[in-house]
Design a protein around this motif. Structure first.
Motif, PDB file in Angstrom:
ATOM      1  N   ILE A  63     -23.447  35.051 -10.823  1.00  0.00           N
ATOM      2  CA  ILE A  63     -24.456  35.196 -10.840  1.00  0.00           C
ATOM      3  C   ILE A  63     -24.662  35.636  -9.627  1.00  0.00           C
ATOM      4  CG2 ILE A  63     -27.037  34.776 -11.400  1.00  0.00           C
ATOM      5  CD1 ILE A  63     -25.789  32.280 -13.345  1.00  0.00           C
ATOM      6  N   PRO A  64     -24.820  37.287  -9.197  1.00  0.00           N
ATOM      7  CA  PRO A  64     -24.946  37.379  -7.665  1.00  0.00           C
ATOM      8  C   PRO A  64     -26.082  37.155  -7.496  1.00  0.00           C
ATOM      9  CG  PRO A  64     -24.544  39.363  -9.221  1.00  0.00           C
ATOM     10  CD  PRO A  64     -24.163  38.139  -9.869  1.00  0.00           C
ATOM     11  N   GLN A  65     -27.014  37.234  -8.249  1.00  0.00           N
ATOM     12  CA  GLN A  65     -28.527  37.056  -7.366  1.00  0.00           C
ATOM     13  C   GLN A  65     -28.985  35.778  -6.996  1.00  0.00           C
ATOM     14  OE1 GLN A  65     -27.775  38.051 -11.162  1.00  0.00           O
ATOM     15  NE2 GLN A  65     -29.274  39.195 -12.239  1.00  0.00           N
ATOM     16  N   VAL A  66     -27.750  34.812  -7.608  1.00  0.00           N
ATOM     17  CA  VAL A  66     -27.909  33.630  -6.189  1.00  0.00           C
ATOM     18  C   VAL A  66     -27.190  33.608  -5.889  1.00  0.00           C
ATOM     19  CG1 VAL A  66     -28.248  31.264  -6.419  1.00  0.00           C
ATOM     20  CG2 VAL A  66     -28.889  32.571  -8.794  1.00  0.00           C
ATOM     21  N   LYS A  67     -28.027  33.183  -4.387  1.00  0.00           N
ATOM     22  CA  LYS A  67     -27.245  33.006  -2.534  1.00  0.00           C
ATOM     23  C   LYS A  67     -27.280  31.412  -2.552  1.00  0.00           C
ATOM     24  CE  LYS A  67     -26.488  37.095  -0.737  1.00  0.00           C
ATOM     25  NZ  LYS A  67     -27.775  38.264  -1.910  1.00  0.00           N
ATOM     26  N   VAL A  68     -25.890  30.714  -1.562  1.00  0.00           N
ATOM     27  CA  VAL A  68     -27.165  29.188  -1.311  1.00  0.00           C
ATOM     28  C   VAL A  68     -26.483  29.917   0.501  1.00  0.00           C
ATOM     29  CG1 VAL A  68     -25.810  26.847  -1.398  1.00  0.00           C
ATOM     30  CG2 VAL A  68     -25.235  28.702  -3.434  1.00  0.00           C
ATOM     31  N   VAL A  69     -27.188  29.164   1.030  1.00  0.00           N
ATOM     32  CA  VAL A  69     -27.134  28.648   2.543  1.00  0.00           C
ATOM     33  C   VAL A  69     -27.737  27.165   2.954  1.00  0.00           C
ATOM     34  CG1 VAL A  69     -28.325  31.512   2.885  1.00  0.00           C
ATOM     35  CG2 VAL A  69     -30.185  29.567   3.100  1.00  0.00           C
ATOM     36  N   VAL A  70     -27.146  26.856   4.170  1.00  0.00           N
ATOM     37  CA  VAL A  70     -27.875  25.845   5.002  1.00  0.00           C
ATOM     38  C   VAL A  70     -28.848  26.549   6.090  1.00  0.00           C
ATOM     39  CG1 VAL A  70     -26.981  23.951   6.428  1.00  0.00           C
ATOM     40  CG2 VAL A  70     -25.324  24.719   4.628  1.00  0.00           C
ATOM     41  N   TYR A  71     -29.611  25.425   5.963  1.00  0.00           N
ATOM     42  CA  TYR A  71     -31.128  25.953   7.029  1.00  0.00           C
ATOM     43  C   TYR A  71     -31.161  25.006   7.837  1.00  0.00           C
ATOM     44  CZ  TYR A  71     -35.198  24.963   4.329  1.00  0.00           C
ATOM     45  OH  TYR A  71     -35.253  24.112   3.801  1.00  0.00           O
ATOM     46  N   ASN A  72     -31.372  24.966   9.008  1.00  0.00           N
ATOM     47  CA  ASN A  72     -31.846  23.513   9.998  1.00  0.00           C
ATOM     48  C   ASN A  72     -33.022  24.490  11.244  1.00  0.00           C
ATOM     49  OD1 ASN A  72     -32.318  21.560  11.816  1.00  0.00           O
ATOM     50  ND2 ASN A  72     -30.080  22.380  12.932  1.00  0.00           N
ATOM     51  N   GLU A  73     -34.091  25.017  10.179  1.00  0.00           N
ATOM     52  CA  GLU A  73     -35.416  25.721  11.166  1.00  0.00           C
ATOM     53  C   GLU A  73     -36.885  25.334   9.588  1.00  0.00           C
ATOM     54  OE1 GLU A  73     -34.620  29.629  11.372  1.00  0.00           O
ATOM     55  OE2 GLU A  73     -33.556  29.222   9.424  1.00  0.00           O
ATOM     56  N   LEU A  74     -37.965  25.891  10.256  1.00  0.00           N
ATOM     57  CA  LEU A  74     -38.892  25.686   9.179  1.00  0.00           C
ATOM     58  C   LEU A  74     -38.301  26.537   8.320  1.00  0.00           C
ATOM     59  CD1 LEU A  74     -42.149  25.881  11.109  1.00  0.00           C
ATOM     60  CD2 LEU A  74     -41.428  24.201  10.582  1.00  0.00           C
ATOM     61  N   THR A  75     -38.750  25.950   7.153  1.00  0.00           N
ATOM     62  CA  THR A  75     -38.580  26.605   5.794  1.00  0.00           C
ATOM     63  C   THR A  75     -39.292  27.492   5.206  1.00  0.00           C
ATOM     64  OG1 THR A  75     -38.535  24.716   4.252  1.00  0.00           O
ATOM     65  CG2 THR A  75     -38.566  26.092   2.800  1.00  0.00           C
ATOM     66  N   SER A  76     -40.545  28.063   5.527  1.00  0.00           N
ATOM     67  CA  SER A  76     -40.886  29.439   6.311  1.00  0.00           C
ATOM     68  C   SER A  76     -40.337  29.888   7.212  1.00  0.00           C
ATOM     69  CB  SER A  76     -42.472  28.949   6.782  1.00  0.00           C
ATOM     70  OG  SER A  76     -42.711  28.520   7.745  1.00  0.00           O
ATOM     71  N   THR A  77     -39.673  29.700   7.995  1.00  0.00           N
ATOM     72  CA  THR A  77     -38.708  30.454   9.089  1.00  0.00           C
ATOM     73  C   THR A  77     -37.861  31.225   8.138  1.00  0.00           C
ATOM     74  OG1 THR A  77     -39.094  29.121  10.193  1.00  0.00           O
ATOM     75  CG2 THR A  77     -37.779  30.744  11.248  1.00  0.00           C
ATOM     76  N   LEU A  78     -36.984  30.737   7.262  1.00  0.00           N
ATOM     77  CA  LEU A  78     -36.555  30.492   6.599  1.00  0.00           C
ATOM     78  C   LEU A  78     -36.380  32.202   5.541  1.00  0.00           C
ATOM     79  CD1 LEU A  78     -32.893  30.169   5.489  1.00  0.00           C
ATOM     80  CD2 LEU A  78     -33.931  28.861   3.501  1.00  0.00           C
ATOM     81  N   ALA A  79     -37.535  31.808   4.787  1.00  0.00           N
ATOM     82  CA  ALA A  79     -38.083  32.900   4.059  1.00  0.00           C
ATOM     83  C   ALA A  79     -38.341  34.114   4.736  1.00  0.00           C
ATOM     84  CB  ALA A  79     -39.404  31.993   3.363  1.00  0.00           C
TER      85      ALA A  79
END
Ligand code: ADP
Length: 151
Positions: A63-79
């Motif tokens: 399912i190429p529409q789904v990506k997985v990332v690790v983040y270490n910042e605000l969720t709003s920044t990731l968005a």
């Protein structure tokens, strides 16, 4: 316009409840970014983060529409980084609601273009929580029934 949503969480581990939310969200959005955060109070993970990323990627390998990332910042920044206008969260009960309500108000304040979309849990997954699964696993119980095969 392409609609991208971030599904943030600890996913320690990623459960059938999480998977159900993503599959349903795929009917609403063009792209889902599963964001595994490790900046929260839950710093000491039970399941290794890199392993969890690999396993979740396996779940969605077709399912190429789904990506997985690790983040270490605000969720709003990731968005913002992914040009995502939506956050997806799952709701199981009133405890989830109280918690999610506060978070979504804050995220809205941090990024006024960010809309949180809540999906109510499917009844068969309503009692699945990562916390309980960790407890059962810690003492040797079999939890495979509650997790996607790849996890
Ligand atoms: P967090 O640490 O951010 O709460 P979790 O990994 O525990 O991260 O959960 C991520 C999101 O998935 C949250 O919105 C949570 O309410 C939701 N969720 C967890 N388990 C379920 C379930 N069984 N059904 C529906 N939503 C769920």
């Amino acid at each position: 316009m392409k609609k991208t949503a971030v599904f943030p969480g600890s996913f320690d581990p990623y459960t059938n409840g999480h998977h159900d939310i993503v599959m349903r969200a795929l009917n609403l959005f063009d792209e889902i970014i599963i964001g595994i955060g490790y900046n929260s109070s839950k710093q000491n993970r039970y399941f290794e983060i890199d392993t969890m990323v690999n396993r979740i990627e396996e779940v969605y390998k077709d399912i190429p529409q789904v990506k997985v990332v690790v983040y270490n910042e605000l969720t709003s920044t990731l968005a913002k980084k992914y040009d995502a206008g939506f956050l997806i969260r799952g709701l199981r009960n009133t405890t989830d609601f109280e918690y999610e309500n506060t978070i979504s108000q804050m995220n809205r304040y941090l990024n006024e273009n960010l809309e949180t979309v809540f999906l109510i849990t499917s009844p068969q997954y309503a009692s699945i929580s990562s916390t309980i699964i960790r407890e059962v696993h810690r003492y040797g119980g079999n939890v495979s029934e509650f997790l996607p095969y790849e996890v």
